[in-house]
Design an enzyme around this catalytic site. Structure first.
Site, PDB file in Angstrom:
ATOM      1  N   GLU A   1       0.890  -1.173   0.000  1.00  0.00           N
ATOM      2  CA  GLU A   1       0.000   0.000   0.000  1.00  0.00           C
ATOM      3  C   GLU A   1       0.922   1.214   0.000  1.00  0.00           C
ATOM      4  O   GLU A   1       1.501   1.558   1.031  1.00  0.00           O
ATOM      5  CB  GLU A   1      -0.892  -0.003   1.254  1.00  0.00           C
ATOM      6  CG  GLU A   1      -1.846  -1.170   1.341  1.00  0.00           C
ATOM      7  CD  GLU A   1      -2.963  -1.112   0.302  1.00  0.00           C
ATOM      8  OE1 GLU A   1      -3.239  -0.015  -0.225  1.00  0.00           O
ATOM      9  OE2 GLU A   1      -3.541  -2.160   0.014  1.00  0.00           O
TER      10      GLU A   1
ATOM     11  N   CYS B   1      -2.079   9.499   2.348  1.00  0.00           N
ATOM     12  CA  CYS B   1      -1.686   8.921   1.048  1.00  0.00           C
ATOM     13  C   CYS B   1      -2.671   9.305  -0.043  1.00  0.00           C
ATOM     14  O   CYS B   1      -2.305   9.430  -1.191  1.00  0.00           O
ATOM     15  CB  CYS B   1      -1.573   7.415   1.162  1.00  0.00           C
ATOM     16  SG  CYS B   1      -3.042   6.657   1.875  1.00  0.00           S
TER      17      CYS B   1
END
Ligand code: NAD
Length: 509
Positions: free
Chosen positions: A233, A267
């Site tokens: 991720e 993110c």
């Protein structure tokens, strides 16, 4: 192994130090985890879920206390810690409490006519010891949610939190201890990247990594040495596309929150804002006004401090590069406050894709805005990046929204909303391109911590199958007919062919 200094990034106050886990202790932790896995993985799911439910109740009862520790560790706003670290984690636990049994139960699979007489199904088995390596920006939930998913699936877990947020690492250790989790099922390994490397060398059965693209590549290369499966991720450079027919007030509020929440260290923060030319000036003004209204470093602040000194340097480097290439800062652009890592929320215009601020992950409270003229141009600009994590499209025209969404290269797309898909525990989450490999959350998030074992069963009362030895011309003919019958022109076989097939079938009977 070294020592990690614990510092409150909002005040610069030194909170103590933490010794990194030694290589020998990592090896020992792995041995203990393997033993613990044998017990934990063999428990009925209902017993594992009892422990997980206790964990949820503990987190709920201590929500403010846990959030306060995360705030001290990261400098984020208390409300944000409650919302994104605590609420998100317990919501996920609740989702798995309701759904894990149905997600993990064996699934029947149709058996094709060529395998007539058999039954087929899939079973989900835990993989063993899962290493969860997590970052500092949401240090509680980004360690807890993958760890809990792995535990529900029956794995033991070794968590390696970020060295930038060590207090939360200690907190996670304490939470599992307080809840009375069975010994060694969850262990926390403290330290920096070398400790992470050692953990991979200790050969976990699966690695779940959240962090930067650069580290993700190294983790994947190290995992390849031992053929360890990895989920990555990674970072993002998420675009927000605002068409002229959008609700501009909603879009402006979303842009400001999406860019500055958690001081931009998300993110899937809005890192690039593209606005249709006809409303560009108006929209930029709306964003600027809302940004200037944000409260900083007060009792009731909207934007917390940044967490990691190096990240603040990157923000300043990107701004300097943009200014040098002609960008104009409309508001913000400076460090603020006397202590800590506070940086003013910053809006800039006159940007283009030659600037680092439009091509590299900035990961700070910065919002660059650029105009576009056509739908095609907006899509081209949005996709002009090696990243593909999240994205958002703003228009009242649903058809246009779906059309554009279908062409955006990202693992997640929001329509008239921002960052929100991560909050639905039923939706798979992950990136495309450089933003990652694999998915977690939802059913995929549980199954990705399982070996999917396929099973096929025959009643076992037949001497021989058509494809077994000894081979004969008749078998060859029969297979050829079967291929034509099932996959070719179907029943358009000649009478002779039908007759031969019938003879073969009766013989086998
Ligand atoms: P980072 O890559 O520096 O570190 C992440 C973790 O990996 C830390 O625990 C670190 O100690 C460890 N690590 C670093 N190198 C390693 C190696 N070679 N072997 C083993 N472990 C290693 O990332 P960061 O600065 O902590 O986090 C910020 C990054 O994470 C940003 O790029 C952000 O976009 C990304 N991120 C992605 C998601 C997502 O869900 N896609 C979520 C949050 C953050």
């Amino acid at each position: 192994m070294g020592v990690i200094e614990m510092i409150d990034p909002a005040t610069g106050e030194r909170l103590g130090e933490l010794e990194e886990t030694s290589p020998e202790a990592i090896e020992r932790a792995m041995v203990h985890a393997r033993k613990a896995f044998r017990r934990w993985g063999n428990l009925p799911l209902s017993e594992r879920m009892d422990h997980i439910s206790r964990l949820r109740r503990y987190i709920v009862e201590h929500a403010d206390e846990l959030a306060a520790t995360v705030v001290k560790d990261t400098g984020k706003v208390h409300l944000e810690a409650l919302m994104t670290e605590i609420l998100l984690t317990v919501d996920f636990i609740k989702y798995y409490e309701k759904r894990a049994a149905s997600i993990l139960k064996p699934k029947k699979v149709p058996t094709p006519i060529t395998l007539i007489g058999r039954r087929s199904w899939v079973e989900y088995r835990p993989m063993g010891v899962v290493a969860v390596i997590s970052p500092w920006n949401y240090p509680f939930q980004l360690a807890m949610i993958p760890a809990i998913s792995a535990l529900v699936a029956g794995n033991a877990v070794l968590i390696k939190p970020s060295e930038v947020s060590p207090l939360t690492g200690l907190l996670i250790e304490k939470v599992f201890r307080k809840v009375g989790f069975p010994e060694d099922v969850v262990q926390v390994i403290h330290g920096g990247k070398e400790v992470g490397e050692r953990l991979i060398q200790a050969r976990p059965d699966k690695i779940f990594f959240t962090g930067s693209v650069a580290s993700g590549k190294k983790v994947m290369a190290a995992a390849a040495e031992h053929l360890i499966p990895v989920d990555l991720e990674l970072g993002g450079k998420d675009p927000m596309i605002v068409f002229a027919d959008a609700d501009l007030r909603r879009a402006a509020n979303a842009a400001v929150w999406g860019a500055f929440t958690n001081a931009g260290q998300t993110c899937m923060a809005v890192e690039r804002l593209y606005v249709e030319s006809s409303v560009y000036e108006t929209f930029v003004q709306m964003v600027k006004e809302r940004t200037e209204a944000l409260r900083l470093a007060e009792e009731e602040s909207d934007v917390g401090s940044m967490t990691f000194p190096r990240q603040l340097d990157i923000v300043e480097e990107h701004l300097a590069d943009a200014k040098e290439k002609g960008a104009k800062i409309l508001c913000g652009g400076r460090r603020t406050g006397t202590d800590g890592l506070h940086f003013e929320p910053t809006v800039l215009v006159d940007v283009d894709h030659s600037m680092r601020i439009m091509s590299e992950e900035t990961f700070g409270p910065v919002l660059p805005i650029m105009p576009f003229d056509t739908e095609q141009e907006a899509i081209r600009l949005a996709n002009d990046t090696p990243y593909g994590l999240n994205s958002s499209i703003w228009t009242k025209n649903r058809k246009k929204a779906r059309r554009v969404a279908a062409r955006i290269e990202a693992g997640n797309v929001c329509i008239n909303d921002v960052m929100i898909n991560m909050v639905n525990p039923g939706l798979p989450y992950g990136g495309v391109k450089w933003s990652g490999i694999g998915r977690y959350h939802g059913p995929e998030g549980l199954l990705s911590f399982c070996h999917r074992v396929s099973l096929i069963s025959h009643p076992g009362r037949k001497k021989r199958e058509i494809n077994w030895y000894p081979y004969s011309q008749r078998q060859t003919d029969a297979i050829r007919y079967l291929i034509r019958l099932l996959y070719g022109k179907g029943l358009h076989l000649s009478m002779k062919e039908m007759f031969n097939l019938a003879v073969q079938f009766l013989r086998r009977k």
